[in-house]
Design a protein around this motif. Structure first.
Motif, PDB file in Angstrom:
ATOM      1  N   THR A  68      11.084  14.070 -26.309  1.00 26.36           N
ATOM      2  CA  THR A  68       9.726  14.095 -26.862  1.00 26.36           C
ATOM      3  C   THR A  68       9.159  15.506 -26.797  1.00 26.36           C
ATOM      4  O   THR A  68       8.523  15.972 -27.751  1.00 26.36           O
ATOM      5  CB  THR A  68       8.798  13.125 -26.103  1.00 26.36           C
ATOM      6  OG1 THR A  68       9.335  11.815 -26.199  1.00 26.36           O
ATOM      7  CG2 THR A  68       7.399  13.133 -26.688  1.00 26.36           C
ATOM      8  N   LEU A  99      15.292  12.725 -30.421  1.00 28.05           N
ATOM      9  CA  LEU A  99      14.344  11.655 -30.095  1.00 28.05           C
ATOM     10  C   LEU A  99      14.494  10.497 -31.077  1.00 28.05           C
ATOM     11  O   LEU A  99      14.591   9.332 -30.690  1.00 28.05           O
ATOM     12  CB  LEU A  99      12.908  12.195 -30.127  1.00 28.05           C
ATOM     13  CG  LEU A  99      11.822  11.150 -29.900  1.00 28.05           C
ATOM     14  CD1 LEU A  99      11.918  10.560 -28.510  1.00 28.05           C
ATOM     15  CD2 LEU A  99      10.437  11.741 -30.121  1.00 28.05           C
ATOM     16  N   ILE A 100      14.534  10.837 -32.367  1.00 29.97           N
ATOM     17  CA  ILE A 100      14.594   9.811 -33.411  1.00 29.97           C
ATOM     18  C   ILE A 100      15.876   8.990 -33.285  1.00 29.97           C
ATOM     19  O   ILE A 100      15.843   7.755 -33.247  1.00 29.97           O
ATOM     20  CB  ILE A 100      14.547  10.475 -34.805  1.00 29.97           C
ATOM     21  CG1 ILE A 100      13.277  11.311 -34.957  1.00 29.97           C
ATOM     22  CG2 ILE A 100      14.651   9.438 -35.898  1.00 29.97           C
ATOM     23  CD1 ILE A 100      13.315  12.276 -36.136  1.00 29.97           C
ATOM     24  N   ARG A 129      16.329   6.942 -29.807  1.00 31.08           N
ATOM     25  CA  ARG A 129      15.474   5.753 -29.763  1.00 31.08           C
ATOM     26  C   ARG A 129      15.991   4.652 -30.672  1.00 31.08           C
ATOM     27  O   ARG A 129      16.013   3.481 -30.308  1.00 31.08           O
ATOM     28  CB  ARG A 129      14.056   6.113 -30.184  1.00 31.08           C
ATOM     29  CG  ARG A 129      13.087   6.269 -29.048  1.00 31.08           C
ATOM     30  CD  ARG A 129      11.718   6.470 -29.629  1.00 31.08           C
ATOM     31  NE  ARG A 129      11.514   5.511 -30.696  1.00 31.08           N
ATOM     32  CZ  ARG A 129      10.698   4.482 -30.614  1.00 31.08           C
ATOM     33  NH1 ARG A 129       9.997   4.297 -29.533  1.00 31.08           N
ATOM     34  NH2 ARG A 129      10.568   3.653 -31.625  1.00 31.08           N
TER      35      ARG A 129
END
Lengths: 250, 239
Positions: free
Chosen positions: A94, A129-130, A133
């Motif tokens: 993040t 992050l994308i 997750r």
């Protein structure tokens, strides 16, 4: 009086008073007067200017998403097994995701240098992050009954992962890939600030020339089109890879 | 690592460069960046939150709301700014316009997904208790959608701060990006110092919004709510 010399005159004016310098001998009056969009400029400069920039842009994005995917997959598989890893990974990725691109590129130039490595490290860091997750969400979404059935069929943990969990997680994984690809294609226009590649290069040139509208629209439009095309290709890929979701939908 | 030392010295001197008088201080540029970004984010929230919440409340327009977010992501900040520059000239208005174009989509998509995803049984119960449509929105749906709503606003805030600095590349003056775009005057140490400030500023904005989100989350939800989603959920891009 000069009616008969119209074209000659305009080319003389073009040579004497160029509004857009350095745009070759074929500067049309459209280019000289910096009209809305000069198709002739685009066709003349596709080979020398636009295509190399587009090709460089595609390469930057492909390499970044490819490396980002491998790292994220490894992180997600580990976090799937050892749950405590999720939080620290989310926190770090993040922070990386939050740092504005222009700043992150410069921060990497100090230790790495103004080269393709800095560019790729920054782009990869924006995918983590994308992808992490989405891969983890996909793996966690596999119903426990399905896993029990796999175990009951005598599958080892590894077999269950590759034959059951990963295929079922594919829609979420591809969804993550779509977001990552589109994000990276947009961000790669900033790469030109540290490394001479991508569609940011012609955008930068055009900004220095007035701005030269045709080149701005052509290069900016190509970046947007590239993102939308890549997105559509991934949708297609997902349909091919997960025929069962279509069967359920109908 | 010598460069980082120089960069921190540049920050400690608040952006002063020997032999270059009249340069703005870093504090001034940071405040300008925040001002430009705050205006853009404010306008975007004012447009996007009501729109997303309204669509989510009616459970309508999912295709438009979700694809708006996907298209918004595909727009490179620099291209939006450059095209705005080509047609209207790059002043504060065009920069704000670009910020709004980039910040509205993620807020609409997340507000929509948040409100649309509120448990229908809860909404039915609220209606059964005699709540009107607007009461259901303000007292049930909005409080329950705080996490996704803020996920969108935080994503937008990151875009907005980032784009404000990128505006300097397109020739807009009045943000920390000015330093990064002007290596001739500031040298690499200045560029690096400004980059550190930009990163710190973005993280600070993110931190403040996270605190605000925590304050606005209903107490009951704080006990059960998992970490708020930072990037739109996987399903968002599936449609």
């Amino acid at each position: 009086m000069f009616v008969g010399f119209g074209p000659v005159l305009s080319s003389v004016v073009a040579a004497a008073e160029p509004v857009i310098p350095d745009y070759g001998a074929q500067s049309s009056s459209c280019v000289v007067h910096n009209h809305f969009f000069c198709a002739d400029w685009v066709s003349h400069n596709w080979g020398p200017v636009l295509w190399p920039a587009l090709r460089g842009h595609i390469l930057l994005a492909l390499v970044a998403v490819g490396i980002g995917f491998v790292i994220s997959l490894a992180l997600a598989l580990t976090a799937h097994r050892y749950g405590w890893l999720e939080r620290p990974t989310i926190v770090v990725t993040t922070i990386l995701y939050t740092i504005p691109s222009l700043a992150l590129f410069e921060l990497l130039v100090a230790p790495v240098g103004p080269n393709v490595y800095s560019a790729e490290i920054a782009l990869v860091s924006y995918t983590l992050l994308i992808l992490f997750r989405n891969i983890l969400t996909g793996l966690r979404g596999v119903p426990s009954e399905v896993l029990e059935a796999a175990e009951g069929m005598g599958m080892s943990r590894k077999q269950a992962l590759t034959r059951v969990e990963l295929p079922l997680a594919l829609p979420a994984i591809v969804a993550g890939l779509r977001i990552a690809v589109v994000t990276i294609i947009a961000l790669a226009t900033i790469v030109y600030t540290i490394y001479n590649a991508g569609l940011g290069v012609p955008i930068h040139t055009a900004l220095g020339e007035g701005p030269f509208k045709t080149e701005l629209i052509a290069a900016g439009g190509l970046a947007i089109l590239l993102a939308l095309t890549a997105d559509a290709l991934l949708v297609l890929l997902q349909r091919l890879l997960t025929p069962w979701t279509r069967a359920r939908a109908t | 690592m010598h460069e980082f030392l120089e960069a921190f010295r540049f920050i400690a001197h608040n952006g002063a460069i020997a032999g270059e008088p009249g340069l703005p201080t870093l504090t001034h540029l940071a405040l300008e960046t925040l001002k430009v970004a705050a205006i853009g984010l404010g306008i975007s929230i004012a447009i996007a939150v009501p729109l997303g919440v309204w669509l989510g409340h009616l459970h309508r327009g999912s295709f438009a709301a979700i694809n708006l977010g996907n298209i918004g992501r595909a727009l490179p900040s620099l291209a939006v700014l450059a095209i705005g520059d080509a047609f209207l000239g790059l002043g504060l208005t065009v920069v704000e316009l670009a910020l709004v174009v980039l910040a509205v989509p993620p807020i609409v998509t997340n507000a929509y997904l948040g409100v649309d995803g509120v448990d229908r049984d809860l909404v039915d119960a609220a209606r059964g208790m005699g709540m009107s449509g607007s009461e259901i929105v303000t007292r049930v749906e909005l409080p329950l959608a705080v996490a996704p709503l803020f996920a969108g606003i935080r994503t937008a805030a990151v875009f907005v701060v980032s784009t404000t600095t990128i505006a300097s590349l397109a020739g807009f003056s009045g943000s920390l990006g000015d330093v990064i775009a002007n290596e001739t005057s500031y040298h690499f140490s200045g560029v690096l110092g400004a980059a550190i400030c930009v990163a710190a500023l973005a993280l600070a904005v993110e931190g403040v919004l996270t605190l605000l989100q925590r304050a606005l989350t209903p107490r009951g939800l704080r006990l059960v709510e998992p970490e708020p989603a930072r990037v739109p959920p996987a399903e968002a891009a599936l449609a």
